[in-house]
Design an enzyme around this catalytic site. Structure first.
Site, PDB file in Angstrom:
ATOM      1  N   LYS A   1       0.905  -1.216   0.054  1.00  0.00           N
ATOM      2  CA  LYS A   1      -0.113   0.043   0.158  1.00  0.00           C
ATOM      3  C   LYS A   1       0.838   1.161   0.116  1.00  0.00           C
ATOM      4  CE  LYS A   1      -2.366  -0.904   3.825  1.00  0.00           C
ATOM      5  NZ  LYS A   1      -1.517  -2.025   4.175  1.00  0.00           N
TER       6      LYS A   1
ATOM      7  N   ARG B   1      -9.191   1.598   8.800  1.00  0.00           N
ATOM      8  CA  ARG B   1      -9.031   0.486   9.106  1.00  0.00           C
ATOM      9  C   ARG B   1      -9.825  -0.555  10.022  1.00  0.00           C
ATOM     10  NH1 ARG B   1      -2.916   1.046   9.182  1.00  0.00           N
ATOM     11  NH2 ARG B   1      -2.017  -1.035   9.561  1.00  0.00           N
TER      12      ARG B   1
ATOM     13  N   ARG C   1      11.865  -6.235   5.182  1.00  0.00           N
ATOM     14  CA  ARG C   1      11.713  -4.713   4.931  1.00  0.00           C
ATOM     15  C   ARG C   1      12.417  -3.930   5.713  1.00  0.00           C
ATOM     16  NH1 ARG C   1       5.602  -2.070   4.896  1.00  0.00           N
ATOM     17  NH2 ARG C   1       5.705  -2.503   7.103  1.00  0.00           N
TER      18      ARG C   1
ATOM     19  N   ARG D   1      11.340  -1.953  11.327  1.00  0.00           N
ATOM     20  CA  ARG D   1      10.555  -1.417  12.397  1.00  0.00           C
ATOM     21  C   ARG D   1      10.515  -2.589  13.133  1.00  0.00           C
ATOM     22  NH1 ARG D   1       5.523   0.288   8.090  1.00  0.00           N
ATOM     23  NH2 ARG D   1       4.593  -0.529  10.062  1.00  0.00           N
TER      24      ARG D   1
ATOM     25  N   ARG E   1      -0.356  -8.646  13.229  1.00  0.00           N
ATOM     26  CA  ARG E   1      -0.878  -7.512  12.473  1.00  0.00           C
ATOM     27  C   ARG E   1      -1.564  -8.245  11.511  1.00  0.00           C
ATOM     28  NH1 ARG E   1       4.424  -4.728  10.346  1.00  0.00           N
ATOM     29  NH2 ARG E   1       2.857  -3.347   9.335  1.00  0.00           N
TER      30      ARG E   1
HETATM   31  P1  AMP Z   1       1.105   0.726   9.081  1.00  0.00           P
HETATM   32  O1  AMP Z   1       2.478   1.627   8.610  1.00  0.00           O
HETATM   33  O2  AMP Z   1       0.261   1.225   8.089  1.00  0.00           O
HETATM   34  O3  AMP Z   1       1.333  -0.710   9.059  1.00  0.00           O
HETATM   35  O4  AMP Z   1       0.832   1.200  10.646  1.00  0.00           O
HETATM   36  C1  AMP Z   1       1.818   0.833  11.573  1.00  0.00           C
HETATM   37  C2  AMP Z   1       1.083   0.961  12.934  1.00  0.00           C
HETATM   38  O5  AMP Z   1       0.419   2.271  13.076  1.00  0.00           O
HETATM   39  C3  AMP Z   1      -0.227   0.063  12.777  1.00  0.00           C
HETATM   40  O6  AMP Z   1       0.336  -1.504  13.229  1.00  0.00           O
HETATM   41  C4  AMP Z   1      -1.075   0.325  13.941  1.00  0.00           C
HETATM   42  O7  AMP Z   1      -0.586   0.015  15.217  1.00  0.00           O
HETATM   43  C5  AMP Z   1      -0.939   2.016  13.859  1.00  0.00           C
HETATM   44  N1  AMP Z   1      -2.035   2.533  12.828  1.00  0.00           N
HETATM   45  C6  AMP Z   1      -1.592   3.202  11.461  1.00  0.00           C
HETATM   46  N2  AMP Z   1      -2.857   3.464  11.063  1.00  0.00           N
HETATM   47  C7  AMP Z   1      -3.925   3.083  11.852  1.00  0.00           C
HETATM   48  C8  AMP Z   1      -5.243   2.909  11.677  1.00  0.00           C
HETATM   49  N3  AMP Z   1      -5.901   3.543  10.874  1.00  0.00           N
HETATM   50  N4  AMP Z   1      -6.093   2.533  12.834  1.00  0.00           N
HETATM   51  C9  AMP Z   1      -5.240   2.052  13.967  1.00  0.00           C
HETATM   52  N5  AMP Z   1      -3.950   2.113  14.159  1.00  0.00           N
HETATM   53  C10 AMP Z   1      -3.283   2.571  13.127  1.00  0.00           C
END
Ligand code: AMP
Length: 219
Positions: A13, A88, A128, A161, A172
């Protein structure tokens, strides 16, 4: 146009959203990047969300609503954005629809669902590396940086990360299946969802993404 990327962690994404953003001049709004920046800055928001993110869980809907509302109120978001990682949950999707209606933007224009088999997702995420400074993504095999720990784009430091470690990745993916996957039916019912196979090369996937955007813009 308001474009939303949907799909499990590791589906690409962020990478595809960045390419779309560059091509059409729409800002990319990545809630994950915004939260990581807050953590790195040690802000109150960052302190509130760090442990949740490290565990691979979701930050609460209300906090995310505030973060997104504030970001979309900025002038560069007026003509549309590319959303990466939001909404989400069902509550977030309904909040987002309301926010777009209230601000006169009409609603989500297109939802792009990237699909990738789970084994491949785990491989992609655990290999990654990301740049903390500019957010660029690398894969140690398929998109390796020239030097293992320096960003090719901005010379910032590359890190793995904490939430890309394998046990957190599995959590996740579980959270995605339970809370985010139901949004596929939500957006499919509404009619503007396009499903895209995210397995191939970044360029091949982007060709499909771009074609879907062109079709949606012409409709
Ligand atoms: P991502 O980089 O999009 O995978 O986001 C990393 C982490 O940020 C996720 O595993 C959540 O802990 C938090 N996070 C990001 N976007 C959201 C969202 N829309 N709702 C809740 N938690 C989020």
């Amino acid at each position: 146009m308001m474009i939303v990327f949907l799909g499990p962690p590791g589906a690409g994404k962020g990478t595809q959203a960045a390419k779309l953003s560059a091509k059409y001049g729409l800002p990319k709004v990545s809630t994950g990047d915004m939260l990581r920046q807050a953590v790195a800055a040690g802000s109150q928001l960052g302190q509130q969300v760090k442990a949740i993110m490290d565990a691979g869980d979701l930050v609460d809907d209300q906090t995310m609503g505030e973060v997104v509302k504030e970001r979309l109120a900025q002038p560069d978001a007026a003509g549309g954005v590319v959303m990466d990682g939001y909404p989400r949950t069902r509550v977030q999707a309904e909040f987002f629809d309301q926010l777009l209606t209230d601000s006169g933007r009409g609603g989500v224009g297109l939802v792009l669902l990237l699909t990738v088999a789970e084994d491949l997702l785990v491989d992609r995420l655990s290999k990654r590396r990301v740049c903390l400074q500019c957010g660029a993504n690398y894969h140690l095999e398929f998109k390796a940086p020239v030097s293992d720990d320096v960003c090719d784009c901005c010379a910032g430091g590359l890190i793995q990360r904490d939430d890309d470690k394998e046990d957190v990745v599995r959590e996740r993916l579980r959270v995605y299946r339970e809370l985010t996957e139901p949004l596929v039916a939500y957006y499919r019912a509404w009619g503007h969802l396009r499903e895209i196979d995210g397995t191939d090369s970044i360029e091949d996937v982007f060709t499909r993404v771009d074609a879907a955007v062109a079709r949606a813009a012409a409709a």
